[in-house]
Design an enzyme around this catalytic site. Structure first.
Site, PDB file in Angstrom:
ATOM      1  N   CYS A 114       3.852   1.860  18.053  1.00 42.71           N
ATOM      2  CA  CYS A 114       3.207   3.039  17.480  1.00 42.71           C
ATOM      3  C   CYS A 114       2.551   3.844  18.588  1.00 42.71           C
ATOM      4  O   CYS A 114       1.930   3.273  19.490  1.00 42.71           O
ATOM      5  CB  CYS A 114       2.160   2.586  16.469  1.00 42.71           C
ATOM      6  SG  CYS A 114       1.271   3.915  15.658  1.00 42.71           S
ATOM      7  N   HIS A 157       6.199   2.522   7.662  1.00 39.58           N
ATOM      8  CA  HIS A 157       5.220   2.636   8.749  1.00 39.58           C
ATOM      9  C   HIS A 157       4.387   3.909   8.577  1.00 39.58           C
ATOM     10  O   HIS A 157       3.161   3.875   8.681  1.00 39.58           O
ATOM     11  CB  HIS A 157       5.973   2.650  10.089  1.00 39.58           C
ATOM     12  CG  HIS A 157       5.109   2.713  11.295  1.00 39.58           C
ATOM     13  ND1 HIS A 157       4.864   1.609  12.082  1.00 39.58           N
ATOM     14  CD2 HIS A 157       4.443   3.749  11.872  1.00 39.58           C
ATOM     15  CE1 HIS A 157       4.068   1.972  13.087  1.00 39.58           C
ATOM     16  NE2 HIS A 157       3.806   3.271  12.988  1.00 39.58           N
ATOM     17  N   GLU A 158       5.053   5.037   8.284  1.00 38.89           N
ATOM     18  CA  GLU A 158       4.338   6.314   8.135  1.00 38.89           C
ATOM     19  C   GLU A 158       3.532   6.365   6.839  1.00 38.89           C
ATOM     20  O   GLU A 158       2.410   6.893   6.825  1.00 38.89           O
ATOM     21  CB  GLU A 158       5.308   7.493   8.218  1.00 38.89           C
ATOM     22  CG  GLU A 158       6.102   7.575   9.509  1.00 38.89           C
ATOM     23  CD  GLU A 158       5.284   7.455  10.786  1.00 38.89           C
ATOM     24  OE1 GLU A 158       4.101   7.868  10.798  1.00 38.89           O
ATOM     25  OE2 GLU A 158       5.818   6.937  11.775  1.00 38.89           O
ATOM     26  N   HIS A 161       0.372   4.633   7.539  1.00 43.60           N
ATOM     27  CA  HIS A 161      -0.587   5.482   8.258  1.00 43.60           C
ATOM     28  C   HIS A 161      -1.373   6.342   7.270  1.00 43.60           C
ATOM     29  O   HIS A 161      -2.596   6.498   7.404  1.00 43.60           O
ATOM     30  CB  HIS A 161       0.126   6.408   9.251  1.00 43.60           C
ATOM     31  CG  HIS A 161       0.320   5.808  10.601  1.00 43.60           C
ATOM     32  ND1 HIS A 161      -0.711   5.348  11.387  1.00 43.60           N
ATOM     33  CD2 HIS A 161       1.454   5.609  11.324  1.00 43.60           C
ATOM     34  CE1 HIS A 161      -0.235   4.895  12.522  1.00 43.60           C
ATOM     35  NE2 HIS A 161       1.082   5.039  12.511  1.00 43.60           N
TER      36      HIS A 161
END
Length: 184
Positions: A114, A157-158, A161
């Site tokens: 990341c 993953h996003e 976030h």
């Protein structure tokens, strides 16, 4: 709407130039804050979408970027896994607002990195088949995206976030986190 609409999206459709923004690093508080829902049709969201794509484009090895990574606590992110060797299914460059996972299956462990945690990578178990729904910036059109493999991992993953989570939060423990030996 279906996957076909997402695959035809380009940053040119936003009608505003994307700026390159600085990427924040852990332990910045915005990275552990749940992002706010956005109005995908607002000029601020459209500009943010363009900025995310612009910043992703100039960042070597970057396949996705979320609003919290540029210091904005909002549920907006971009993804483009087109040129990644682990990509099986890819929908080109796209931005989603207020995205949510509808279905997930086939968990697999793989290494992740990341831009907001540049010194480490980690083994993270994520679904390798995924159905996600979100709104497109500008029009607000709600789309459903079905994907697998690396694009599924990038989406999760996003989305993490946007929920205030880093891949470090998903790693099995300290034994599954590694010092990065090469930098992009």
């Amino acid at each position: 709407m279906s996957d076909e609409r997402v695959s035809s999206w380009t940053e040119d459709e936003l009608g505003v130039p994307g700026r390159v923004l600085p990427v924040v690093r852990a332990p910045e508080p915005v990275l552990s804050t749940v992002g706010a829902d956005v109005d995908p049709t607002s000029p601020e969201t459209v500009q943010l979408a363009a900025d995310l794509v612009g910043t992703m484009r100039v960042s070597p090895g970057c396949v996705g970027l979320a609003a919290p990574q540029v210091g904005v606590s909002a549920r907006v992110f971009c993804v483009d896994v087109t040129d990644h060797p682990k990509t099986r299914t890819g929908h080109g460059t796209f931005v989603l607002c207020n995205a949510e996972v509808l279905e997930s299956s086939r968990n697999e462990k793989a290494r992740e990195g990341c831009m907001s945690v540049p010194d480490f990578t980690g083994d993270v178990k994520r679904a390798s088949r995924l159905v996600v729904r979100g709104a497109l910036p500008g029009t607000g059109e709600v789309v459903t995206l079905t994907t697998d493999a690396f694009e599924a991992r990038a989406l999760q993953h996003e989305i993490d976030h946007c929920a205030g989570l880093l891949f470090l939060d998903r790693a099995a423990g300290a034994h599954a986190i590694y010092a990065r030996t090469t930098y992009l």
